[in-house]
Structures are given as C-alpha cells and as structure tokens.
Design a protein around this motif. Structure first.
Motif, PDB file in Angstrom:
ATOM      1  N   TRP A 175     -70.091 -66.325  98.877  1.00 31.92           N
ATOM      2  CA  TRP A 175     -70.341 -67.664  99.098  1.00 31.92           C
ATOM      3  C   TRP A 175     -69.942 -68.539  97.627  1.00 31.92           C
ATOM      4  CZ3 TRP A 175     -68.220 -69.112 103.228  1.00 31.92           C
ATOM      5  CH2 TRP A 175     -68.603 -68.422 104.411  1.00 31.92           C
ATOM      6  N   ALA A 176     -70.747 -67.939  96.677  1.00 32.45           N
ATOM      7  CA  ALA A 176     -70.764 -68.497  95.479  1.00 32.45           C
ATOM      8  C   ALA A 176     -69.397 -68.702  94.869  1.00 32.45           C
ATOM      9  CB  ALA A 176     -71.736 -67.750  94.329  1.00 32.45           C
ATOM     10  N   VAL A 177     -68.702 -67.511  94.834  1.00 35.30           N
ATOM     11  CA  VAL A 177     -67.389 -67.485  94.289  1.00 35.30           C
ATOM     12  C   VAL A 177     -66.414 -68.621  95.235  1.00 35.30           C
ATOM     13  CG1 VAL A 177     -66.281 -65.469  95.558  1.00 35.30           C
ATOM     14  CG2 VAL A 177     -65.646 -66.110  93.179  1.00 35.30           C
ATOM     15  N   PHE A 178     -66.699 -68.450  96.248  1.00 35.83           N
ATOM     16  CA  PHE A 178     -65.726 -69.495  96.878  1.00 35.83           C
ATOM     17  C   PHE A 178     -66.177 -70.932  96.797  1.00 35.83           C
ATOM     18  CE2 PHE A 178     -65.162 -66.476 100.879  1.00 35.83           C
ATOM     19  CZ  PHE A 178     -64.429 -65.685 100.271  1.00 35.83           C
ATOM     20  N   ALA A 179     -67.160 -71.221  96.595  1.00 34.47           N
ATOM     21  CA  ALA A 179     -67.756 -72.512  96.176  1.00 34.47           C
ATOM     22  C   ALA A 179     -67.438 -72.810  94.781  1.00 34.47           C
ATOM     23  CB  ALA A 179     -69.280 -72.737  96.307  1.00 34.47           C
ATOM     24  N   ALA A 180     -67.259 -71.896  93.847  1.00 39.46           N
ATOM     25  CA  ALA A 180     -66.923 -72.216  92.587  1.00 39.46           C
ATOM     26  C   ALA A 180     -65.438 -72.429  92.331  1.00 39.46           C
ATOM     27  CB  ALA A 180     -67.002 -70.798  91.572  1.00 39.46           C
ATOM     28  N   ALA A 181     -64.741 -71.584  93.336  1.00 38.37           N
ATOM     29  CA  ALA A 181     -63.237 -71.696  93.433  1.00 38.37           C
ATOM     30  C   ALA A 181     -63.007 -73.184  93.876  1.00 38.37           C
ATOM     31  CB  ALA A 181     -62.543 -70.698  94.251  1.00 38.37           C
ATOM     32  N   CYS A 182     -63.599 -73.907  94.938  1.00 34.98           N
ATOM     33  CA  CYS A 182     -63.383 -75.112  95.600  1.00 34.98           C
ATOM     34  C   CYS A 182     -63.804 -76.144  94.389  1.00 34.98           C
ATOM     35  CB  CYS A 182     -64.469 -75.374  96.765  1.00 34.98           C
ATOM     36  SG  CYS A 182     -64.043 -74.188  98.199  1.00 34.98           S
ATOM     37  N   LEU A 183     -64.845 -76.050  93.746  1.00 31.20           N
ATOM     38  CA  LEU A 183     -65.048 -76.841  92.717  1.00 31.20           C
ATOM     39  C   LEU A 183     -63.927 -76.763  91.671  1.00 31.20           C
ATOM     40  CD1 LEU A 183     -68.975 -76.916  91.673  1.00 31.20           C
ATOM     41  CD2 LEU A 183     -67.469 -78.820  92.581  1.00 31.20           C
ATOM     42  N   GLY A 236     -72.146 -77.232  87.537  1.00 33.37           N
ATOM     43  CA  GLY A 236     -71.844 -76.705  88.883  1.00 33.37           C
ATOM     44  C   GLY A 236     -71.249 -75.561  88.939  1.00 33.37           C
ATOM     45  N   HIS A 237     -70.287 -75.701  88.453  1.00 26.75           N
ATOM     46  CA  HIS A 237     -69.037 -74.501  88.383  1.00 26.75           C
ATOM     47  C   HIS A 237     -69.934 -73.393  87.600  1.00 26.75           C
ATOM     48  CE1 HIS A 237     -65.389 -72.519  88.577  1.00 26.75           C
ATOM     49  NE2 HIS A 237     -65.404 -72.313  87.188  1.00 26.75           N
ATOM     50  N   THR A 238     -70.430 -73.595  86.489  1.00 23.95           N
ATOM     51  CA  THR A 238     -71.021 -72.442  85.594  1.00 23.95           C
ATOM     52  C   THR A 238     -72.110 -72.005  86.288  1.00 23.95           C
ATOM     53  OG1 THR A 238     -70.418 -73.699  83.728  1.00 23.95           O
ATOM     54  CG2 THR A 238     -72.126 -71.939  83.374  1.00 23.95           C
ATOM     55  N   GLY A 239     -73.082 -72.571  87.065  1.00 26.18           N
ATOM     56  CA  GLY A 239     -74.183 -72.268  87.717  1.00 26.18           C
ATOM     57  C   GLY A 239     -73.591 -71.225  89.044  1.00 26.18           C
ATOM     58  N   LEU A 240     -72.612 -71.846  89.815  1.00 26.28           N
ATOM     59  CA  LEU A 240     -72.007 -70.897  90.635  1.00 26.28           C
ATOM     60  C   LEU A 240     -71.633 -69.443  90.251  1.00 26.28           C
ATOM     61  CD1 LEU A 240     -70.561 -73.710  92.965  1.00 26.28           C
ATOM     62  CD2 LEU A 240     -72.260 -72.278  93.450  1.00 26.28           C
ATOM     63  N   VAL A 241     -70.843 -69.686  89.095  1.00 27.13           N
ATOM     64  CA  VAL A 241     -70.340 -68.538  88.495  1.00 27.13           C
ATOM     65  C   VAL A 241     -71.371 -67.622  87.905  1.00 27.13           C
ATOM     66  CG1 VAL A 241     -69.082 -67.436  86.503  1.00 27.13           C
ATOM     67  CG2 VAL A 241     -68.170 -69.584  87.722  1.00 27.13           C
ATOM     68  N   VAL A 242     -72.588 -68.042  87.476  1.00 25.25           N
ATOM     69  CA  VAL A 242     -73.704 -67.269  87.195  1.00 25.25           C
ATOM     70  C   VAL A 242     -74.255 -66.445  88.345  1.00 25.25           C
ATOM     71  CG1 VAL A 242     -75.985 -67.237  86.304  1.00 25.25           C
ATOM     72  CG2 VAL A 242     -74.317 -68.584  84.945  1.00 25.25           C
ATOM     73  N   VAL A 243     -74.384 -67.489  89.696  1.00 25.86           N
ATOM     74  CA  VAL A 243     -74.727 -66.726  90.647  1.00 25.86           C
ATOM     75  C   VAL A 243     -73.907 -65.655  91.328  1.00 25.86           C
ATOM     76  CG1 VAL A 243     -75.026 -67.065  93.012  1.00 25.86           C
ATOM     77  CG2 VAL A 243     -75.900 -68.741  91.698  1.00 25.86           C
ATOM     78  N   THR A 244     -72.469 -65.900  91.133  1.00 18.46           N
ATOM     79  CA  THR A 244     -71.423 -64.814  91.470  1.00 18.46           C
ATOM     80  C   THR A 244     -71.720 -63.594  90.895  1.00 18.46           C
ATOM     81  OG1 THR A 244     -70.038 -66.610  92.226  1.00 18.46           O
ATOM     82  CG2 THR A 244     -69.109 -64.256  91.803  1.00 18.46           C
ATOM     83  N   VAL A 304     -74.312 -63.277  99.271  1.00 14.10           N
ATOM     84  CA  VAL A 304     -74.517 -64.409  98.364  1.00 14.10           C
ATOM     85  C   VAL A 304     -73.377 -64.657  97.311  1.00 14.10           C
ATOM     86  CG1 VAL A 304     -75.966 -65.153  96.399  1.00 14.10           C
ATOM     87  CG2 VAL A 304     -76.982 -64.208  98.646  1.00 14.10           C
ATOM     88  N   ALA A 305     -73.019 -63.547  96.629  1.00 14.28           N
ATOM     89  CA  ALA A 305     -72.004 -63.493  95.518  1.00 14.28           C
ATOM     90  C   ALA A 305     -70.620 -64.116  96.155  1.00 14.28           C
ATOM     91  CB  ALA A 305     -71.589 -62.214  94.850  1.00 14.28           C
ATOM     92  N   LEU A 312     -76.837 -62.618 107.196  1.00 14.62           N
ATOM     93  CA  LEU A 312     -78.096 -62.075 106.204  1.00 14.62           C
ATOM     94  C   LEU A 312     -79.155 -61.416 107.264  1.00 14.62           C
ATOM     95  CD1 LEU A 312     -78.412 -65.573 104.349  1.00 14.62           C
ATOM     96  CD2 LEU A 312     -77.234 -63.626 104.080  1.00 14.62           C
ATOM     97  N   ARG A 313     -78.756 -60.627 108.163  1.00  9.68           N
ATOM     98  CA  ARG A 313     -79.701 -59.665 108.804  1.00  9.68           C
ATOM     99  C   ARG A 313     -79.338 -58.310 108.683  1.00  9.68           C
ATOM    100  NH1 ARG A 313     -77.480 -61.445 114.816  1.00  9.68           N
ATOM    101  NH2 ARG A 313     -75.663 -60.006 114.993  1.00  9.68           N
TER     102      ARG A 313
END
Length: 205
Positions: free
Chosen positions: A121-129, A146-154, A118-119, A106-107
């Motif tokens: 890590w969000a998609v990876f987290a959504a996939a893990c969920l 949680g899953h929907t929130g992560l997808v929105v961020v993605t 950001v997108a 992030l630099r």
C-alpha cells in the motif's frame, strides 16, 4: 579516471542485482513450485532489486543518469516496481486466494504477510503521489516529504517482509541486497534533507 569510476559503479551495481537473482534461480525449492508461484516469487525479487535502484536514481548517484535523464528513468523504474508488486500479489492470489485475503485484511498468522501488505500500500500511495506531482508546485516540500516518507515505509516494509520469508532467496545475498536498499534510501534522505526543507518552507510561508 572518472570513466573508470563509472565502470566500477555499474559493475558493483550489476553484481548486487545479479547475485541474489542467480542464487534464487538455483534454489532447490523451485523444483516443488508451480510456474505461477515461481513467477510471483521472482516478481517480488525484482521488486526488491528495484527498491535498491530507485533511491540511487533519485539521488543521481548512477553515472550517466543524473538530472533530467535520471528523473525520467526513475519514473519508469517506479512503473516497473508497481507492476512487479501487482504480478507478485496476483500470482500469489491465483495459487492461494485465502492466504492473500487474510494478508490484505491484516489477519494473516504469518508476520511477513502483514509487512508485505504495508509495503504494497505504501508503494501504491507513493506512485499515486508521483502521478500528481505537478499539482504540488507551490507546496513541493510537502509533496517531497510525503513521497519520501512513503518510499521509506515501502523499503523498510519490503526488507522486513523479505527477511522473514524462508523461500528461494539465499540468505547471505538477500541480506546484502536488503542492507543495500536501506543504506541507499538513508543516503538519499540524508542528502536531500527533506525534513529541513519542509521546516524552511513552513517558516518562510
């Protein structure tokens, strides 16, 4: 005339997917790019396309792909999306490791890199969920939130990432695809009423 409506829906979906890819494939910028860089770029484009398709599958809006069949395809498209992201990042890593390291830490001086990370890590987290969904049978509203929130961020992160990049994607078709992806996820969130179901679950529990 339900069959005609189904045909029209699939035709419009095909155009929405094919036009941005075709426009990128004819970009003059490809002439100066390495094959690995081109593959990484198109993996990102396919990922953006899949982000548009995923909410349509989730909401059961595609003819013939509702219910259990739609959920099964949704899972496989999710796997394809994760693979597209991995190929996208790996290709960029091969062509320019310092830029990828700066982005992951992030630099990076380019804002689109930050949004892309950001997108990612969000998609990876959504996939893990998604992989542990069965463990949330008693708390499905929490899982869905949680899953929907992560997808929105993605989706939002990917859209900003794509719009900030001046690359092989043509601006009009890219903007249309990004808008469709945002509208699709907004439609699903509104129809499924994730937040309302979470409030009911807390109240009843």
């Amino acid at each position: 005339m339900s069959w005609l409506r189904a045909v029209l829906i699939w035709m419009m979906l095909g155009l929405a997917i094919a036009l941005p890819i075709a426009a990128a494939a004819t970009s003059p910028l490809l002439a100066w790019r390495e094959p690995i860089y081109i593959a990484a770029g198109f993996a990102g484009i396919f990922g953006l396309v899949l982000l548009f398709v995923q909410p349509l599958l989730m909401g059961g809006y595609l003819p013939g792909l509702s219910g259990r069949r739609g959920r099964r395809v949704h899972r496989w498209v999710g796997v394809a999306l994760v693979l597209a992201v991995v190929i996208h990042v790996a290709g960029l890593w091969i062509t320019s490791p310092p830029d990828v390291v700066d982005a992951l830490l992030l630099r990076s001086p380019t804002p689109f890199s930050i949004w892309g990370v950001v997108a990612m890590w969000a998609v990876f987290a959504a996939a893990c969920l998604a992989a542990v969904r069965d463990r949330f049978r008693q708390g499905l509203p929490i899982w869905r939130f949680g899953h929907t929130g992560l997808v929105v961020v993605t989706v939002l992160g990917s859209v900003v990432h794509a719009m900030l990049i001046e690359g092989t994607m043509e601006m009009v078709s890219k903007s249309a695809l990004c808008l469709l992806a945002v509208l699709a996820i907004a439609k699903v969130v509104a129809d499924r009423r994730v937040w309302a179901s979470l409030r009911r679950w807390h109240r009843d529990g």
